[in-house]
Design a protein around this motif. Structure first.
Motif, PDB file in Angstrom:
ATOM      1  N   ILE A 115       4.103   7.379 -15.704  1.00  0.00           N
ATOM      2  CA  ILE A 115       4.927   5.840 -15.752  1.00  0.00           C
ATOM      3  C   ILE A 115       3.450   4.326 -15.724  1.00  0.00           C
ATOM      4  O   ILE A 115       2.280   4.908 -15.086  1.00  0.00           O
ATOM      5  CB  ILE A 115       6.389   5.781 -15.045  1.00  0.00           C
ATOM      6  N   GLN A 116       3.608   3.816 -16.809  1.00  0.00           N
ATOM      7  CA  GLN A 116       2.499   1.943 -17.255  1.00  0.00           C
ATOM      8  C   GLN A 116       3.144   1.332 -15.985  1.00  0.00           C
ATOM      9  O   GLN A 116       3.903   0.173 -17.336  1.00  0.00           O
ATOM     10  CB  GLN A 116       2.379   2.338 -18.439  1.00  0.00           C
ATOM     11  N   LEU A 117       2.985   0.896 -14.468  1.00  0.00           N
ATOM     12  CA  LEU A 117       3.655   0.050 -14.259  1.00  0.00           C
ATOM     13  C   LEU A 117       2.839  -1.894 -14.552  1.00  0.00           C
ATOM     14  O   LEU A 117       3.530  -2.721 -14.349  1.00  0.00           O
ATOM     15  CB  LEU A 117       3.422   0.118 -12.968  1.00  0.00           C
ATOM     16  N   GLN A 118       2.386  -1.837 -15.237  1.00  0.00           N
ATOM     17  CA  GLN A 118       1.595  -3.374 -15.347  1.00  0.00           C
ATOM     18  C   GLN A 118       1.615  -4.374 -14.406  1.00  0.00           C
ATOM     19  O   GLN A 118       2.281  -5.052 -14.525  1.00  0.00           O
ATOM     20  CB  GLN A 118       2.117  -3.299 -16.362  1.00  0.00           C
ATOM     21  N   ARG A 119       1.240  -3.580 -12.825  1.00  0.00           N
ATOM     22  CA  ARG A 119       1.043  -4.792 -12.027  1.00  0.00           C
ATOM     23  C   ARG A 119       0.979  -5.871 -11.769  1.00  0.00           C
ATOM     24  O   ARG A 119       0.736  -6.882 -11.325  1.00  0.00           O
ATOM     25  CB  ARG A 119       1.008  -3.849 -10.779  1.00  0.00           C
ATOM     26  N   HIS A 120      -0.459  -5.969 -12.655  1.00  0.00           N
ATOM     27  CA  HIS A 120      -0.764  -7.368 -13.072  1.00  0.00           C
ATOM     28  C   HIS A 120      -0.594  -8.742 -13.189  1.00  0.00           C
ATOM     29  O   HIS A 120      -0.636  -9.506 -13.575  1.00  0.00           O
ATOM     30  CB  HIS A 120      -2.826  -6.844 -13.601  1.00  0.00           C
ATOM     31  N   ASP A 121       0.491  -7.911 -13.972  1.00  0.00           N
ATOM     32  CA  ASP A 121       0.801  -9.067 -15.066  1.00  0.00           C
ATOM     33  C   ASP A 121       2.681  -9.137 -14.387  1.00  0.00           C
ATOM     34  O   ASP A 121       3.425  -9.491 -14.875  1.00  0.00           O
ATOM     35  CB  ASP A 121       1.636  -8.257 -16.678  1.00  0.00           C
ATOM     36  N   LEU A 122       2.693  -9.160 -13.091  1.00  0.00           N
ATOM     37  CA  LEU A 122       4.116  -9.022 -12.674  1.00  0.00           C
ATOM     38  C   LEU A 122       4.104 -11.258 -11.312  1.00  0.00           C
ATOM     39  O   LEU A 122       3.734 -10.899 -10.698  1.00  0.00           O
ATOM     40  CB  LEU A 122       4.100  -8.537 -11.055  1.00  0.00           C
ATOM     41  N   MET A 123       4.494 -11.294 -11.961  1.00  0.00           N
ATOM     42  CA  MET A 123       4.421 -13.811 -12.397  1.00  0.00           C
ATOM     43  C   MET A 123       6.386 -13.334 -11.632  1.00  0.00           C
ATOM     44  O   MET A 123       6.725 -14.362 -11.203  1.00  0.00           O
ATOM     45  CB  MET A 123       4.371 -14.236 -13.152  1.00  0.00           C
ATOM     46  N   SER A 124       6.785 -12.767 -12.279  1.00  0.00           N
ATOM     47  CA  SER A 124       8.602 -13.421 -12.093  1.00  0.00           C
ATOM     48  C   SER A 124       9.106 -11.522 -12.225  1.00  0.00           C
ATOM     49  O   SER A 124       8.617 -10.677 -13.193  1.00  0.00           O
ATOM     50  CB  SER A 124       8.579 -14.341 -13.163  1.00  0.00           C
ATOM     51  N   THR A 125       9.613 -10.633 -11.456  1.00  0.00           N
ATOM     52  CA  THR A 125      10.383 -10.078 -11.223  1.00  0.00           C
ATOM     53  C   THR A 125      11.077 -10.157 -12.705  1.00  0.00           C
ATOM     54  O   THR A 125      11.622  -8.900 -13.341  1.00  0.00           O
ATOM     55  CB  THR A 125      11.196  -9.055 -10.173  1.00  0.00           C
ATOM     56  N   LYS A 126      12.127 -10.547 -12.624  1.00  0.00           N
ATOM     57  CA  LYS A 126      13.134 -10.582 -13.873  1.00  0.00           C
ATOM     58  C   LYS A 126      12.074 -10.094 -14.718  1.00  0.00           C
ATOM     59  O   LYS A 126      12.904  -8.665 -15.893  1.00  0.00           O
ATOM     60  CB  LYS A 126      13.513 -11.506 -13.673  1.00  0.00           C
ATOM     61  N   TYR A 127      11.413 -10.944 -15.183  1.00  0.00           N
ATOM     62  CA  TYR A 127      10.420 -10.973 -17.252  1.00  0.00           C
ATOM     63  C   TYR A 127       9.365 -10.183 -16.585  1.00  0.00           C
ATOM     64  O   TYR A 127       9.522  -9.380 -17.846  1.00  0.00           O
ATOM     65  CB  TYR A 127       9.805 -12.466 -16.969  1.00  0.00           C
ATOM     66  N   GLN A 152       0.549  -1.381   0.225  1.00  0.00           N
ATOM     67  CA  GLN A 152      -0.022   0.249   0.080  1.00  0.00           C
ATOM     68  C   GLN A 152       1.024   1.447  -0.008  1.00  0.00           C
ATOM     69  O   GLN A 152       0.468   1.718  -0.650  1.00  0.00           O
ATOM     70  CB  GLN A 152      -0.855  -0.139   1.587  1.00  0.00           C
ATOM     71  N   PHE A 153       1.961   1.233   0.498  1.00  0.00           N
ATOM     72  CA  PHE A 153       2.582   2.524   0.556  1.00  0.00           C
ATOM     73  C   PHE A 153       3.338   3.194  -0.805  1.00  0.00           C
ATOM     74  O   PHE A 153       3.790   3.881  -1.036  1.00  0.00           O
ATOM     75  CB  PHE A 153       3.925   2.013   1.943  1.00  0.00           C
ATOM     76  N   ALA A 154       3.871   1.783  -1.672  1.00  0.00           N
ATOM     77  CA  ALA A 154       4.362   2.001  -2.694  1.00  0.00           C
ATOM     78  C   ALA A 154       3.544   1.991  -3.603  1.00  0.00           C
ATOM     79  O   ALA A 154       3.832   3.491  -5.256  1.00  0.00           O
ATOM     80  CB  ALA A 154       4.864   1.052  -3.089  1.00  0.00           C
ATOM     81  N   MET A 155       2.078   1.516  -3.794  1.00  0.00           N
ATOM     82  CA  MET A 155       0.937   1.919  -4.600  1.00  0.00           C
ATOM     83  C   MET A 155       1.201   3.258  -4.469  1.00  0.00           C
ATOM     84  O   MET A 155       0.474   3.779  -5.159  1.00  0.00           O
ATOM     85  CB  MET A 155       0.185   1.332  -4.448  1.00  0.00           C
ATOM     86  N   GLU A 156       0.992   3.937  -3.055  1.00  0.00           N
ATOM     87  CA  GLU A 156       0.806   5.267  -2.796  1.00  0.00           C
ATOM     88  C   GLU A 156       2.008   5.778  -3.070  1.00  0.00           C
ATOM     89  O   GLU A 156       1.261   7.157  -3.998  1.00  0.00           O
ATOM     90  CB  GLU A 156       0.462   6.006  -1.439  1.00  0.00           C
ATOM     91  N   VAL A 157       2.974   5.697  -3.237  1.00  0.00           N
ATOM     92  CA  VAL A 157       4.016   6.716  -3.930  1.00  0.00           C
ATOM     93  C   VAL A 157       3.886   6.591  -5.423  1.00  0.00           C
ATOM     94  O   VAL A 157       4.035   7.763  -5.789  1.00  0.00           O
ATOM     95  CB  VAL A 157       5.079   6.152  -3.344  1.00  0.00           C
ATOM     96  N   TRP A 158       3.658   5.024  -6.103  1.00  0.00           N
ATOM     97  CA  TRP A 158       3.701   5.558  -7.607  1.00  0.00           C
ATOM     98  C   TRP A 158       2.047   6.512  -7.900  1.00  0.00           C
ATOM     99  O   TRP A 158       2.805   7.209  -9.040  1.00  0.00           O
ATOM    100  CB  TRP A 158       3.228   3.633  -8.060  1.00  0.00           C
ATOM    101  N   ARG A 159       1.668   6.453  -7.394  1.00  0.00           N
ATOM    102  CA  ARG A 159       0.644   6.935  -7.603  1.00  0.00           C
ATOM    103  C   ARG A 159       0.498   8.745  -7.730  1.00  0.00           C
ATOM    104  O   ARG A 159       0.483   9.764  -8.749  1.00  0.00           O
ATOM    105  CB  ARG A 159      -1.058   7.000  -6.679  1.00  0.00           C
TER     106      ARG A 159
END
Length: 434
Positions: free
Chosen positions: A189-201, A174-181
């Protein structure tokens, strides 16, 4: 060197060799070589091996002035180093461990290397790029990582109490999401967090599609979010998302001023193009280049020999045997150019090429046991017979005359060596001396 038991084909270890006909255990590689002409015997190679293996064999260049040598394929010059062996063992251990856990590994290693380089291209301080690399590698000391390493500490997020891995700490908390907001108010910037299965990819995908500025925003944002997390975890106060976002935006503005400066409007439209420089009196300048024809898997070389007045003393356009890497092709083209210069009696010569790695190999006193090493050794042995011989790198635009000759080579013929100016390069030669 035994055909069946020794590892003499780089792409084919002994256990992968499946000859079309039985080969005696004592048979050596020399049985496949025309030693008089220092080349493979195509009929013999094709008779014993399938087409793919035969192609790999024909790519191997046979030194005309030296014997066999052992090559370590994990360094640039083919020489063994403890560091390269250590890195090899670490890499193999990593892949084995991932395989044991059933996580698998990427087959596109070369493609991964390209994506890793995108991290180091980001306009941001080195510490922030290293931090982003550690984020991709999941080797930051998050709560989950500390538990994994059996360090007695909580794996809960200091802000929200949930299990803390690097993805959570940097993007999902929640802290990180508020900072990015708050950061997004200025930089969309579009982070596309819903695609986050692997941090590397996830990072690879983001950087592949991001602009330079968006990549910088990500690097700076992740750095300061992690810094705020550390402050909270180490009881140095309770960070505020607004204050953290202000730090991020201020640092990004500073980077923009330093690294994204607008080009002055009064600068010249074009820079002065580099010009051909003649050699000193009594010295012959030799340009050489290679052309690769992927459709028919053949190569050709071009070479031009000029004096201090720009006069063309000789020109060559010859097909080359096989089809290999560009650097090997450049080495073969230069070797042919050196032999032509020797045969024509030129004694003081400057050889130039637009292949920087080849020129560096030729100017290095260290032995070269790489894939190109046998040809490099041939060239060094050949130039020992000249009064003076130097190797220099030039930009592609200053080697155009040799490239034209290579591209226009008649692959169906034996090529040519001419002492008059070939019509295809006449205009380029005139431009060089004007």
């Amino acid at each position: 060197m035994k055909i069946s038991s020794d590892h003499w084909i780089p792409e084919r270890p002994p256990y992968m060799l499946k000859p079309l006909k039985p080969i005696p255990a004592v048979a050596t590689v020399s049985c496949l070589i025309d030693e008089e002409n220092s080349c493979w015997i195509p009929e013999t190679v094709n008779a014993f091996f399938d087409s793919k293996t035969a192609e790999y064999i024909m790519r191997i260049q046979i030194s005309r002035h030296g014997g066999d040598f052992v090559r370590w394929p994990h360094t640039k010059h083919g020489l063994y180093t403890v560091r390269s062996a250590y890195n090899l063992v670490r890499a193999e251990g990593f892949f084995v461990e991932r395989s044991r856990r059933g996580r698998g590994t990427s087959s596109a290693v070369a493609n991964d290397e390209k994506h890793w380089k995108n991290i180091w291209k980001i306009n941001a301080p080195g510490k922030m790029k290293i931090h982003l690399w550690r984020f991709a590698q999941d080797c930051l000391p998050s709560g989950v990582q500390m538990q994994r390493r059996q360090i007695p500490t909580s794996d809960a997020c200091v802000f929200c109490g949930r299990e803390e891995d690097v993805a959570h700490a940097m993007l999902l908390c929640q802290f990180a999401m508020e900072v990015w907001r708050l950061v997004k108010r200025k930089y969309m910037i579009q982070l596309q967090r819903h695609d986050l299965m692997s941090t590397k990819y996830w990072l690879f995908e983001f950087l592949a599609n991001a602009t330079e500025l968006e990549a910088t925003v990500l690097a700076v944002g992740c750095w300061y979010i992690w810094e705020a997390r550390n402050d909270a975890r180490n009881n140095r106060g309770h960070p505020d998302p607004t204050r953290t976002s202000v730090k991020i935006l201020a640092y990004i503005d500073m980077i923009i001023q330093q690294c994204f400066k607008a080009k002055p409007s009064n600068r010249r439209e074009t820079d002065v193009a580099p010009r051909w420089s003649p050699p000193p009196p009594g010295v012959v300048l030799v340009n050489s280049d290679v052309a690769l024809f992927a459709d028919c898997r053949q190569m050709a070389m071009g070479a031009v020999f000029r004096d201090s007045e720009g006069k063309c003393l000789a020109a060559a356009s010859l097909p080359l045997q096989g089809f290999t890497s560009p650097e090997m092709g450049e080495a073969l083209a230069l070797r042919d150019a050196v032999m032509i210069a020797r045969d024509k009696g030129f004694k003081n010569v400057i050889f130039v090429s637009d292949c920087l790695s080849l020129i560096q190999r030729l100017n290095s006193p260290a032995p070269d046991r790489s894939e190109v090493g046998s040809v490099v050794k041939d060239i060094k042995t050949l130039v020992a017979g000249f009064f003076s011989a130097n190797f220099r790198h030039v930009k592609r635009c200053l080697n155009e005359v040799a490239h034209i000759l290579a591209k226009t080579c008649n692959l169906a013929s034996l090529g040519f060596i001419s002492f008059s100016v070939p019509e295809c390069i006449r205009k380029t030669l005139c431009i060089d001396v004007c």
